[in-house]
Design an enzyme around this catalytic site. Sequence first.
Site, PDB file in Angstrom:
ATOM      1  N   PHE A 169       0.851  -1.193   0.000  1.00  0.00           N
ATOM      2  CA  PHE A 169       0.000   0.000   0.000  1.00  0.00           C
ATOM      3  C   PHE A 169       0.883   1.239   0.000  1.00  0.00           C
ATOM      4  O   PHE A 169       1.785   1.366   0.829  1.00  0.00           O
ATOM      5  CB  PHE A 169      -0.922   0.031   1.228  1.00  0.00           C
ATOM      6  CG  PHE A 169      -1.930   1.143   1.161  1.00  0.00           C
ATOM      7  CD1 PHE A 169      -3.133   0.984   0.485  1.00  0.00           C
ATOM      8  CD2 PHE A 169      -1.667   2.373   1.759  1.00  0.00           C
ATOM      9  CE1 PHE A 169      -4.055   2.025   0.396  1.00  0.00           C
ATOM     10  CE2 PHE A 169      -2.587   3.418   1.674  1.00  0.00           C
ATOM     11  CZ  PHE A 169      -3.782   3.236   0.992  1.00  0.00           C
TER      12      PHE A 169
ATOM     13  N   ASP B 279       9.220   2.569   1.550  1.00  0.00           N
ATOM     14  CA  ASP B 279       8.070   3.306   2.059  1.00  0.00           C
ATOM     15  C   ASP B 279       7.994   3.003   3.556  1.00  0.00           C
ATOM     16  O   ASP B 279       7.522   1.945   3.969  1.00  0.00           O
ATOM     17  CB  ASP B 279       6.808   2.852   1.314  1.00  0.00           C
ATOM     18  CG  ASP B 279       5.552   3.555   1.811  1.00  0.00           C
ATOM     19  OD1 ASP B 279       5.575   4.062   2.947  1.00  0.00           O
ATOM     20  OD2 ASP B 279       4.552   3.576   1.071  1.00  0.00           O
TER      21      ASP B 279
ATOM     22  N   LYS C 115       2.783  10.134   8.223  1.00  0.00           N
ATOM     23  CA  LYS C 115       2.050   9.724   9.430  1.00  0.00           C
ATOM     24  C   LYS C 115       2.537  10.371  10.733  1.00  0.00           C
ATOM     25  O   LYS C 115       2.114  11.447  11.078  1.00  0.00           O
ATOM     26  CB  LYS C 115       2.049   8.207   9.525  1.00  0.00           C
ATOM     27  CG  LYS C 115       1.143   7.556   8.445  1.00  0.00           C
ATOM     28  CD  LYS C 115       0.822   6.140   8.784  1.00  0.00           C
ATOM     29  CE  LYS C 115      -0.010   5.445   7.726  1.00  0.00           C
ATOM     30  NZ  LYS C 115      -1.430   5.728   7.831  1.00  0.00           N
TER      31      LYS C 115
HETATM   32  C1  LIG Z   1       2.897   2.316   3.840  1.00  0.00           C
HETATM   33  C2  LIG Z   1       1.994   3.458   3.487  1.00  0.00           C
HETATM   34  N1  LIG Z   1       2.296   4.238   2.446  1.00  0.00           N
HETATM   35  C3  LIG Z   1       1.535   5.281   2.082  1.00  0.00           C
HETATM   36  C4  LIG Z   1       0.384   5.578   2.777  1.00  0.00           C
HETATM   37  C5  LIG Z   1      -0.472   6.738   2.338  1.00  0.00           C
HETATM   38  O1  LIG Z   1      -0.364   7.784   3.237  1.00  0.00           O
HETATM   39  P1  LIG Z   1      -1.452   8.955   3.211  1.00  0.00           P
HETATM   40  O2  LIG Z   1      -2.749   8.356   3.620  1.00  0.00           O
HETATM   41  O3  LIG Z   1      -0.916   9.966   4.212  1.00  0.00           O
HETATM   42  O4  LIG Z   1      -1.487   9.506   1.837  1.00  0.00           O
HETATM   43  C6  LIG Z   1       0.012   4.774   3.858  1.00  0.00           C
HETATM   44  C7  LIG Z   1      -1.242   5.049   4.575  1.00  0.00           C
HETATM   45  O5  LIG Z   1      -1.808   4.217   5.253  1.00  0.00           O
HETATM   46  C8  LIG Z   1       0.833   3.691   4.226  1.00  0.00           C
HETATM   47  O6  LIG Z   1       0.520   2.894   5.251  1.00  0.00           O
END
Ligand SMILES: Cc1ncc(COP(=O)(O)O)c(C=O)c1O
Length: 398
Positions: free
Chosen positions: A138, A223, A252
């Site tokens: 994700f 990520d 986050k």
């Molecule tokens: C691993 C990861 N990458 C990217 C995101 C996306 O972040 P945002 O919701 O701040 O756009 C999330 C959100 O849950 C995530 O867990």
Amino acid sequence: MDTKQLFEWSDKYLMAFTKRYPVALVRGEGVRVWDSDGKEYLDFTGGIAVTALGHNHPKVVGTIREQAATLLHVSNYFHIPQQIHLAKLLCDHSFADRVYFSNSGAEANETAIKLARKWAKEHGSSDRGDIISMRGGFHGRTLAAVTATAQEKYHHGFEPLPTGFKYVAYNDLRALERAIDSRTAAVLVEPIQGEGGVIVPDDGYLPGLRKLCDEAGILLMLDEIQTGMGRTGKLWCYEHAGVTPDVMTVAKALANGVPIGATLATEDVARAFTPGSHGSTFGGNPLATAVGLTVFSTMIEERLPERAERMGRVLRERLEAVHRNHPKAIKEVRGRGLLVGVDLVPPMADVIAACRERGLLALTSGDNTLRLAPPLIVDEASVDRAAQIIGQALAALK
Ligand SMILES: Cc1ncc(COP(=O)(O)O)c(C=O)c1O
């Protein structure tokens, strides 16, 4: 306004982009939150791994007040002292040499993808630009980030999707080796898949990824939006594996709930961006970066990654005890630090609802995994109580 009217207006005026629980949260303190009817909950969602310092942290509140009363926003046409200090702090405490600030995780990943493509064109041929990401991962909901998110359910209805993305199985180095070709620019991967079910890869996976990327001359982009900022028991999850990436995305917990994203890179990669390459009106503004500075320095001063390691161990032990008492309801407890997944037999929605009724807020993940991501300041009594509630919820669903 009463809660019933609030829910009616929610249904009437908001786009129904997500399913919401029948709860409106109005106040928080540490690990606890209260709803609009005054009911108290233990918050083991942490706003989806965001509120690492807990709710209403005095230092965070103080910084927001002070910065809002001094200078809220300017723009990136000017030097912003808080942004510069936060960038230095992030670089001092990671592999990175330079930072780009944005407003969310998805945007941090968009930036990483653009940076990798620009870098690859300058270090190879003009048709080099493919990003390889992992099935079940994700990376966010903007078009490029959602395309990098290798799960059809997030793509459905949004076609045509951007091109230049390839997917391989997570935790499978051979599949990646086969997928890399002359068009590949970078690999984008979570060190632990958070949304995808709290999937912890084999110990050799990250070192293996590093080796494959080095051999192919492509970038390893981690990520760490969910796994970073101490959540897994180290400041960055890559530290467990003893390798460093070329690019890392963070968001986050970086400002404990004030929107922020950051893309960190080595000097060689960061040089691909030159004036005019990229930009954002709000990204790295004085408020968000002042709060980021407070959060990051507090995290280091108070050794919160170590606390996450300790409390995470306690949480997993307590959940293992629940597992022993309910062997038919739990398949597995796994995770690292305070990112914990419990593979369930009963439907996760029922378990989440039963926990909520008993005063515990928890997250879903993957197909049927209960995910816990409490603030890193969580105490042992709250961990005990959370495990007890999960046990009671499972008993009630028998
Ligand atoms: C691993 C990861 N990458 C990217 C995101 C996306 O972040 P945002 O919701 O701040 O756009 C999330 C959100 O849950 C995530 O867990």
